[in-house]
Design a protein around this motif. Sequence first.
Motif, PDB file in Angstrom:
ATOM      1  N   ALA A   1       0.742  -1.237  -0.019  1.00  0.00           N
ATOM      2  CA  ALA A   1       0.123   0.007   0.064  1.00  0.00           C
ATOM      3  C   ALA A   1       1.063   1.292   0.025  1.00  0.00           C
ATOM      4  O   ALA A   1       2.001   1.449   0.846  1.00  0.00           O
ATOM      5  CB  ALA A   1      -0.882   0.053   1.275  1.00  0.00           C
ATOM      6  N   LEU A   2       0.538   2.067  -0.896  1.00  0.00           N
ATOM      7  CA  LEU A   2       1.386   3.488  -0.883  1.00  0.00           C
ATOM      8  C   LEU A   2       0.531   4.598  -0.329  1.00  0.00           C
ATOM      9  O   LEU A   2      -0.797   4.932  -0.597  1.00  0.00           O
ATOM     10  CB  LEU A   2       1.398   3.923  -2.485  1.00  0.00           C
ATOM     11  CG  LEU A   2       2.375   2.860  -3.160  1.00  0.00           C
ATOM     12  CD1 LEU A   2       2.700   3.376  -4.557  1.00  0.00           C
ATOM     13  CD2 LEU A   2       3.457   2.361  -2.399  1.00  0.00           C
TER      14      LEU A   2
ATOM     15  N   GLY B   1       8.715  10.978  -0.651  1.00  0.00           N
ATOM     16  CA  GLY B   1       7.710  11.327   0.445  1.00  0.00           C
ATOM     17  C   GLY B   1       6.795  10.190   0.580  1.00  0.00           C
ATOM     18  O   GLY B   1       5.793  10.415   1.329  1.00  0.00           O
ATOM     19  N   THR B   2       6.572   9.213  -0.277  1.00  0.00           N
ATOM     20  CA  THR B   2       5.540   8.217  -0.128  1.00  0.00           C
ATOM     21  C   THR B   2       5.816   7.213   0.833  1.00  0.00           C
ATOM     22  O   THR B   2       7.026   6.752   0.876  1.00  0.00           O
ATOM     23  CB  THR B   2       5.210   7.561  -1.322  1.00  0.00           C
ATOM     24  OG1 THR B   2       4.992   8.507  -2.373  1.00  0.00           O
ATOM     25  CG2 THR B   2       4.197   6.740  -1.429  1.00  0.00           C
ATOM     26  N   LEU B   3       4.830   6.997   1.572  1.00  0.00           N
ATOM     27  CA  LEU B   3       5.071   5.654   2.746  1.00  0.00           C
ATOM     28  C   LEU B   3       4.654   4.571   1.956  1.00  0.00           C
ATOM     29  O   LEU B   3       3.729   4.314   1.379  1.00  0.00           O
ATOM     30  CB  LEU B   3       4.105   6.181   3.946  1.00  0.00           C
ATOM     31  CG  LEU B   3       4.411   7.241   4.760  1.00  0.00           C
ATOM     32  CD1 LEU B   3       3.630   7.478   5.841  1.00  0.00           C
ATOM     33  CD2 LEU B   3       5.837   7.319   5.523  1.00  0.00           C
TER      34      LEU B   3
ATOM     35  N   LYS C   1       9.818   6.451   0.419  1.00  0.00           N
ATOM     36  CA  LYS C   1      10.707   6.801  -0.771  1.00  0.00           C
ATOM     37  C   LYS C   1      11.556   8.146  -0.247  1.00  0.00           C
ATOM     38  O   LYS C   1      11.023   8.929   0.013  1.00  0.00           O
ATOM     39  CB  LYS C   1       9.786   7.054  -2.014  1.00  0.00           C
ATOM     40  CG  LYS C   1      10.881   7.244  -3.351  1.00  0.00           C
ATOM     41  CD  LYS C   1      11.658   6.115  -3.555  1.00  0.00           C
ATOM     42  CE  LYS C   1      12.302   6.171  -4.930  1.00  0.00           C
ATOM     43  NZ  LYS C   1      11.401   6.077  -6.034  1.00  0.00           N
ATOM     44  N   GLY C   2      12.934   8.046  -0.300  1.00  0.00           N
ATOM     45  CA  GLY C   2      13.617   9.098   0.075  1.00  0.00           C
ATOM     46  C   GLY C   2      14.280   9.128   1.541  1.00  0.00           C
ATOM     47  O   GLY C   2      14.605   9.999   2.001  1.00  0.00           O
TER      48      GLY C   2
ATOM     49  N   ARG D   1       5.420  11.898  10.000  1.00  0.00           N
ATOM     50  CA  ARG D   1       5.133  12.361   8.972  1.00  0.00           C
ATOM     51  C   ARG D   1       6.334  12.955   8.245  1.00  0.00           C
ATOM     52  O   ARG D   1       7.296  13.294   8.704  1.00  0.00           O
ATOM     53  CB  ARG D   1       4.316  13.923   8.838  1.00  0.00           C
ATOM     54  CG  ARG D   1       2.745  13.668   9.396  1.00  0.00           C
ATOM     55  CD  ARG D   1       2.121  14.816   9.505  1.00  0.00           C
ATOM     56  NE  ARG D   1       0.768  14.629  10.527  1.00  0.00           N
ATOM     57  CZ  ARG D   1      -0.332  14.448   9.845  1.00  0.00           C
ATOM     58  NH1 ARG D   1      -0.522  14.609   8.630  1.00  0.00           N
ATOM     59  NH2 ARG D   1      -1.397  14.368  10.483  1.00  0.00           N
ATOM     60  N   LYS D   2       6.542  12.538   6.753  1.00  0.00           N
ATOM     61  CA  LYS D   2       7.609  12.970   5.973  1.00  0.00           C
ATOM     62  C   LYS D   2       8.819  12.388   6.708  1.00  0.00           C
ATOM     63  O   LYS D   2      10.037  12.829   7.124  1.00  0.00           O
ATOM     64  CB  LYS D   2       7.888  14.360   5.862  1.00  0.00           C
ATOM     65  CG  LYS D   2       6.937  15.152   4.885  1.00  0.00           C
ATOM     66  CD  LYS D   2       7.178  16.451   4.904  1.00  0.00           C
ATOM     67  CE  LYS D   2       6.539  17.231   3.985  1.00  0.00           C
ATOM     68  NZ  LYS D   2       6.521  18.773   3.872  1.00  0.00           N
ATOM     69  N   MET D   3       8.834  10.818   6.750  1.00  0.00           N
ATOM     70  CA  MET D   3       9.853  10.118   7.200  1.00  0.00           C
ATOM     71  C   MET D   3      11.216  10.381   6.556  1.00  0.00           C
ATOM     72  O   MET D   3      11.410  10.645   5.418  1.00  0.00           O
ATOM     73  CB  MET D   3       9.574   8.723   7.044  1.00  0.00           C
ATOM     74  CG  MET D   3       8.590   7.972   8.069  1.00  0.00           C
ATOM     75  SD  MET D   3       8.343   6.391   7.662  1.00  0.00           S
ATOM     76  CE  MET D   3       9.926   5.479   8.204  1.00  0.00           C
TER      77      MET D   3
END
Length: 221
Positions: free
Chosen positions: A101-102, A136-138, A182-183, A218-220
């Motif tokens: 899941a994204l 920035g996607t989890l 991602k990132g 948020r924003k890992m």
Amino acid sequence: PTPAGVIRFTVLLLTLLSTWFILQTYFQHSWKAISLRSWLGEHQQKLLRHKCGNQKSCPQDYFAFKIISGAANVVGPSMCFEDLILMSNVKNNIGRGLNIALVNGTNGELLKTDAFDMYSGDITKLQTFLQEIKHGTLVLVASYDDPATKMNDKVRAHFTELGSSVVGKLGFRDNWVFLGAKGLMSKSPFEKHIKNDKETNKYDGWPELLEMEGCAPRKMD
């Protein structure tokens, strides 16, 4: 004493007794009310449910999540994010292999879900899926049955870039749950892995299921 004095004394005594009785009754009811409110407060606290049924609540700038892997090839995995079920048997959007899941890492919005069968030719589809994930996607992952039969080095490298520490050693019928991004500039703290080992397997040919819950920032990074 005169009759008038006796009457005055009797009236005073009755007044004092009545006042004492009223005050005692008032305070008893007040304490009972306080005790009742306290009990209701404690009971309500016990009944308080955290998001995704987790044991603890998350701070304001964190997302609550729970990921449960599949059990053998019988019970499928499930994912919950901010009290929303993303993937499950009930939603009928899971499959054997890898379930992914994204989620938008800023606002928690669900972007996409998909399942990739590692027995078949889904490896090319999975590779494309991972390449297209935006910064920035989890990324939430849960295995079901077998996550790694046809997994190649390119796919493993993509998961490593998302923060996985164990994807390099993921094997046939292992169980794996993971949350990365991602990132991500470091290894994700949200990952569990259990090897398929006939000496320790809970099920015939499969290890026990894995469950992981936590609070993702948020924003890992």
